[in-house]
Design a protein around this motif. Sequence first.
Motif, PDB file in Angstrom:
ATOM      1  N   GLY A  10       0.675  -1.320  -0.055  1.00 45.80           N
ATOM      2  CA  GLY A  10       0.012  -0.084   0.002  1.00 45.80           C
ATOM      3  C   GLY A  10       0.854   1.366   0.190  1.00 45.80           C
ATOM      4  O   GLY A  10       0.523   2.212  -0.682  1.00 45.80           O
ATOM      5  N   THR A  11       1.894   1.233   0.611  1.00 47.70           N
ATOM      6  CA  THR A  11       3.001   2.510   0.602  1.00 47.70           C
ATOM      7  C   THR A  11       4.231   2.241  -0.188  1.00 47.70           C
ATOM      8  O   THR A  11       4.624   3.127  -0.778  1.00 47.70           O
ATOM      9  N   LYS A  12       4.794   1.016  -0.175  1.00 46.99           N
ATOM     10  CA  LYS A  12       5.873   0.816  -1.248  1.00 46.99           C
ATOM     11  C   LYS A  12       5.838  -0.259  -2.144  1.00 46.99           C
ATOM     12  O   LYS A  12       5.269  -1.340  -1.773  1.00 46.99           O
ATOM     13  N   ILE A  13       6.596  -0.313  -3.307  1.00 49.69           N
ATOM     14  CA  ILE A  13       6.664  -1.492  -4.073  1.00 49.69           C
ATOM     15  C   ILE A  13       8.045  -2.058  -3.871  1.00 49.69           C
ATOM     16  O   ILE A  13       9.068  -1.027  -3.888  1.00 49.69           O
ATOM     17  N   ALA A  14       8.362  -3.079  -3.715  1.00 54.55           N
ATOM     18  CA  ALA A  14       9.850  -3.693  -3.412  1.00 54.55           C
ATOM     19  C   ALA A  14       9.960  -4.696  -4.588  1.00 54.55           C
ATOM     20  O   ALA A  14       9.104  -5.456  -4.857  1.00 54.55           O
ATOM     21  N   VAL A  15      11.094  -4.561  -5.432  1.00 54.94           N
ATOM     22  CA  VAL A  15      11.281  -5.390  -6.424  1.00 54.94           C
ATOM     23  C   VAL A  15      12.792  -5.974  -6.221  1.00 54.94           C
ATOM     24  O   VAL A  15      13.564  -5.637  -5.839  1.00 54.94           O
ATOM     25  N   GLY A  16      12.650  -7.403  -6.282  1.00 60.01           N
ATOM     26  CA  GLY A  16      13.811  -8.319  -5.993  1.00 60.01           C
ATOM     27  C   GLY A  16      14.294  -8.940  -7.313  1.00 60.01           C
ATOM     28  O   GLY A  16      13.236  -9.497  -8.069  1.00 60.01           O
ATOM     29  N   ILE A  17      15.710  -9.060  -7.241  1.00 59.60           N
ATOM     30  CA  ILE A  17      16.122  -9.873  -8.321  1.00 59.60           C
ATOM     31  C   ILE A  17      16.482 -11.380  -7.679  1.00 59.60           C
ATOM     32  O   ILE A  17      17.224 -11.267  -6.545  1.00 59.60           O
ATOM     33  N   TYR A  28      15.181  -3.433  -4.713  1.00 56.98           N
ATOM     34  CA  TYR A  28      15.037  -1.816  -5.112  1.00 56.98           C
ATOM     35  C   TYR A  28      13.667  -1.466  -4.757  1.00 56.98           C
ATOM     36  O   TYR A  28      12.607  -2.336  -5.041  1.00 56.98           O
ATOM     37  N   THR A  29      13.506  -0.359  -4.153  1.00 57.49           N
ATOM     38  CA  THR A  29      12.073  -0.070  -3.740  1.00 57.49           C
ATOM     39  C   THR A  29      11.708   1.521  -4.239  1.00 57.49           C
ATOM     40  O   THR A  29      12.893   2.145  -4.290  1.00 57.49           O
ATOM     41  N   VAL A  30      10.448   1.668  -4.390  1.00 58.99           N
ATOM     42  CA  VAL A  30       9.989   3.151  -4.616  1.00 58.99           C
ATOM     43  C   VAL A  30       8.704   3.044  -3.995  1.00 58.99           C
ATOM     44  O   VAL A  30       8.026   2.019  -3.619  1.00 58.99           O
ATOM     45  N   LYS A  31       8.091   4.519  -3.972  1.00 64.77           N
ATOM     46  CA  LYS A  31       6.685   4.615  -3.306  1.00 64.77           C
ATOM     47  C   LYS A  31       5.596   4.016  -4.360  1.00 64.77           C
ATOM     48  O   LYS A  31       5.694   4.171  -5.619  1.00 64.77           O
ATOM     49  N   THR A  32       4.453   3.636  -3.575  1.00 66.61           N
ATOM     50  CA  THR A  32       3.655   3.055  -4.498  1.00 66.61           C
ATOM     51  C   THR A  32       2.697   4.249  -5.171  1.00 66.61           C
ATOM     52  O   THR A  32       2.237   4.073  -6.249  1.00 66.61           O
ATOM     53  N   GLU A  33       2.432   5.369  -4.152  1.00 68.05           N
ATOM     54  CA  GLU A  33       1.441   6.091  -4.496  1.00 68.05           C
ATOM     55  C   GLU A  33       0.091   5.853  -4.908  1.00 68.05           C
ATOM     56  O   GLU A  33      -0.474   6.076  -6.220  1.00 68.05           O
ATOM     57  N   ALA A  34      -0.492   5.010  -4.173  1.00 64.98           N
ATOM     58  CA  ALA A  34      -1.692   4.436  -4.433  1.00 64.98           C
ATOM     59  C   ALA A  34      -2.874   5.273  -4.554  1.00 64.98           C
ATOM     60  O   ALA A  34      -4.008   5.036  -5.240  1.00 64.98           O
ATOM     61  N   ASP A  35      -2.675   6.345  -3.961  1.00 64.75           N
ATOM     62  CA  ASP A  35      -3.766   7.342  -3.892  1.00 64.75           C
ATOM     63  C   ASP A  35      -3.843   7.889  -5.284  1.00 64.75           C
ATOM     64  O   ASP A  35      -5.111   8.565  -5.686  1.00 64.75           O
ATOM     65  N   LYS A  36      -2.681   7.854  -6.183  1.00 62.66           N
ATOM     66  CA  LYS A  36      -2.904   8.609  -7.495  1.00 62.66           C
ATOM     67  C   LYS A  36      -3.560   7.895  -8.604  1.00 62.66           C
ATOM     68  O   LYS A  36      -3.749   8.199  -9.664  1.00 62.66           O
TER      69      LYS A  36
END
Length: 319
Positions: A10-17, A28-36
């Motif tokens: 809900g708050t962040k996206i985490a991508v793993g190799i 690597y993680t970025v913000k989800t920005e679910a409200d957008k």
Amino acid sequence: MYYIGVDLGGTKIAVGIVSVYGKLLYKYTVKTEADKGVETVISNIIKCIESAVAEYGISISNVASIGIGSPGVIDSETGTVIAAFNFKDMINVCLAGEIQKRINRPVAVSNDANCAALGEVVAGAAKGYSDVVMITLGTGVGGGIVINGELYEGGRSRGVELGHIVVNHGGNLCSCGRRGCWETYASASALIKRTMEEAAAHPDSLLAKMVAEAETVNGKTVFNAAEQGCPVAKAVTDEYISYVSEGLIDLTNVFRPQIILIGGGISNEGERLIGPIKKYVAENSFGAGIIEVPHIARATLGNDAGIIGAAMFAKRTLK
Ligand SMILES: [Zn+2]
């Protein structure tokens, strides 16, 4: 070949190799920005995948598949999020199709709690076990079931809602509309609610003092007060442990897992949570004393379980 796992939160996206053996190599993680809205969330997933690949120094053509663990009800046969209520407009979104269109790799989607269970089986505390139940005690109660080493996703892969089995008929009103659901008693939120109620009802207790002095009241507050001898806190933790255990006994009686894993923030209480749960389950599950009871342990991978599980889910399903 590498495998990508995405934990869509809900708050962040985490991508793993992830390696072919389920080892997390890079994250690597970025913000989800679910409200957008959905478009922003999808483009953030893409951005996160591209950044992870670039930072780790590989090419997207070295990636065999992409797995996404998403909250909500998922149709994993088509890679569609049927409904994820904490995301704006995330209803009937074919996440697999949308991602695949923009990154030309095969994509699979499953429920995040399912992925976490699979991750723990592949690389965590349930490694070596084939029949596993995992629960996550957080805002709600999530869970995943592994049977014969494979994720059990329910009929038409609609998922298993372990938090919504009823442990108290006519009890607390649940967000699902029913009363008495397990998650209204066994979630971290439920424990904090009971902590606040009992602190207010017993203003002279050590629990009330610790609640007043705490910067944030969390699951730890009441366990700390109980450990320091507060009878009010002890009653709250005993009640909480009995509710968690009653649900686990139901799952034990139905699935007979070899091991039950407990994850989520509350699992950090370690033995003071798990010790009494083990005893309660051992004494009260069907055939107690005759049939062996499951091992009960803490999940060990934390948030990485969802990433590894998502990657391995895609690897197994996209053959
Ligand atoms: Zn419910």
